[in-house]
Design an enzyme around this catalytic site. Sequence first.
Site, short mmCIF file in Angstrom:
data_model
loop_
_atom_site.label_atom_id
_atom_site.label_comp_id
_atom_site.label_asym_id
_atom_site.label_seq_id
_atom_site.Cartn_x
_atom_site.Cartn_y
_atom_site.Cartn_z
N LYS A 270 111.89 21.69 75.45
CA LYS A 270 112.37 21.66 76.87
C LYS A 270 111.27 21.71 77.79
O LYS A 270 111.01 20.82 78.53
CB LYS A 270 113.42 22.54 77.26
CG LYS A 270 113.90 22.35 78.60
CD LYS A 270 114.70 23.62 79.08
CE LYS A 270 114.04 24.80 79.45
NZ LYS A 270 113.97 25.13 80.93
N ASN A 271 110.46 22.70 77.61
CA ASN A 271 109.26 22.88 78.58
C ASN A 271 108.02 21.96 78.56
O ASN A 271 107.39 21.59 79.24
CB ASN A 271 108.67 24.13 78.54
CG ASN A 271 109.88 25.29 79.04
OD1 ASN A 271 110.61 24.97 79.73
ND2 ASN A 271 109.62 26.57 78.56
N CYS B 90 116.96 29.60 87.57
CA CYS B 90 117.39 30.97 86.80
C CYS B 90 116.83 32.08 88.11
O CYS B 90 115.67 32.01 88.45
CB CYS B 90 117.05 31.19 85.62
SG CYS B 90 117.79 30.22 84.47
N ARG C 237 109.41 32.74 91.74
CA ARG C 237 108.30 31.77 91.20
C ARG C 237 107.95 30.85 92.26
O ARG C 237 108.31 29.61 92.07
CB ARG C 237 108.90 30.79 90.10
CG ARG C 237 109.26 31.80 88.98
CD ARG C 237 109.65 31.16 87.52
NE ARG C 237 111.08 30.83 87.60
CZ ARG C 237 111.75 30.28 86.70
NH1 ARG C 237 110.86 29.89 85.29
NH2 ARG C 237 112.89 30.19 86.66
N VAL D 154 106.09 28.20 94.97
CA VAL D 154 105.42 27.09 94.79
C VAL D 154 103.99 26.73 95.67
O VAL D 154 103.62 25.77 95.78
CB VAL D 154 106.11 25.67 95.20
CG1 VAL D 154 107.57 25.82 94.29
CG2 VAL D 154 106.83 25.69 96.70
N ASP E 185 109.36 34.42 77.82
CA ASP E 185 110.62 33.79 77.21
C ASP E 185 111.01 34.10 75.85
O ASP E 185 112.30 33.73 75.52
CB ASP E 185 110.45 32.01 77.31
CG ASP E 185 110.42 31.44 78.66
OD1 ASP E 185 110.70 32.17 79.48
OD2 ASP E 185 110.24 30.19 78.45
N ARG F 95 121.25 24.68 79.23
CA ARG F 95 119.99 24.37 79.88
C ARG F 95 118.79 24.21 78.64
O ARG F 95 117.87 23.56 78.89
CB ARG F 95 119.73 25.22 81.06
CG ARG F 95 120.27 24.96 82.19
CD ARG F 95 120.04 25.93 83.34
NE ARG F 95 118.66 25.69 83.51
CZ ARG F 95 117.68 26.44 83.80
NH1 ARG F 95 117.98 27.76 83.63
NH2 ARG F 95 116.42 26.23 84.15
#
Length: 422
Positions: free
Chosen positions: A22-23, A116, A121, A123, A310, A402
Amino acid sequence: MDRLKITGGFPLYGEVEISGAKNAALPILIASILSSSQVDISNVPKLKDIDTTIRLLEFLGVSIDHSDGNVSLIANNISKTEAPYDLVKTMRASILVLGPLLSRFGRAHVSLPGGCSIGARPVDLHIQALEKMGANISIHNGYIDASTEHLPNKKLIGTKIFMDQVSVTGTENIMMAATLAHGKTFIENAAREPEVEDLGNLLISMGAKIKGLGTDVIEIEGVAALNGSQYKVMFDRIEAGTYMAAAVVSGGEVKLKNIDPRKMESVIEKIKQTGANVIEAPTEITIKKENQPIKPVNIRTGVYPLFPTDMQAQFMAINVLADGPSEITETIFENRFMHVQELVRMGASIDVKGNTSFVKGVQAIDGANVMATDLRASASLVIAGLAAKGETIIERIYHLDRGYERIEEKLNKLGAKVERLS
């Protein structure tokens, strides 16, 4: 809202195909914005975040054909340079459209992202780097407005950028933006994650000039235009680690296929420390766990190649059932222990002090009704449910969808008892 019902106590045996990452897939799909030619991407996982990204790209005007893990994208008719809140509120990776839109079209209007709730986090790193490349940026009403209209030929200008903290999405955003900038861009203290390297390799296949992938200094020399490409997304090392953790707590023997063990050495080493037998091959890995007690493992998360944040929650589920105490220290996100209280509901013994969880292993845990709070917390509850006595009901599994493709189907093929409830 869907739920998962897990009946614990069944050992896992068999093989599991690990999906595309996914990442890696998210920025790779977004990179199609940089070219007017067709980009064909394979090994794309079927996930909610992928669907959100495709909807966002289609909104922008990208023509997309999507079927069975293959996605073809043509961005030759971009009609919008806006990423609205309704499309990005569930996914932080949506910020990645900022760099490509600004670099190719000279403007972008992008909502501050959601996702989440595992901590801040910001920007800021993205914005500061793009400003250093000459962009005019302001934030109004929850949107980032960026423009290069005042620059020569409306193009970003290559420069030296030092990332104050290692940021995967920050590195990816600037790397994409720099591919079409004037001159050379140097990203110092760049993220070294395999997913960043995967994106870089896609960009190179499109004609970008990039050096230093996999190191903390990435050099990008801007080109006039990027071409089309055919590219396969790398395997999902977090999904792989999750099934490894499931094999440890459940017992049995599980073979993970279509992976590269060299890209997840820190996780494999910790799996070995639990007492499991690990057999590595070039494209697969086998986890054997007999009836002997699980050994406790101390964890400290860090940026790649250190132990990934993760995988922290999944290893907590292992340590809950270990024969002895352990400590798990989270250094990346300040709010990533929300799964602790749910594990305690199942009988775990965990004490949290600051950014460290002190886990005292117990002989057994019981099934319970629990609630997923974020993507990886969901995975820890699934792992705990596999080992628990009785039934575990996990609420709010949209988080799980997700990041994990067909998780109940894959686990059931290994012998687990997992049912999706509507």
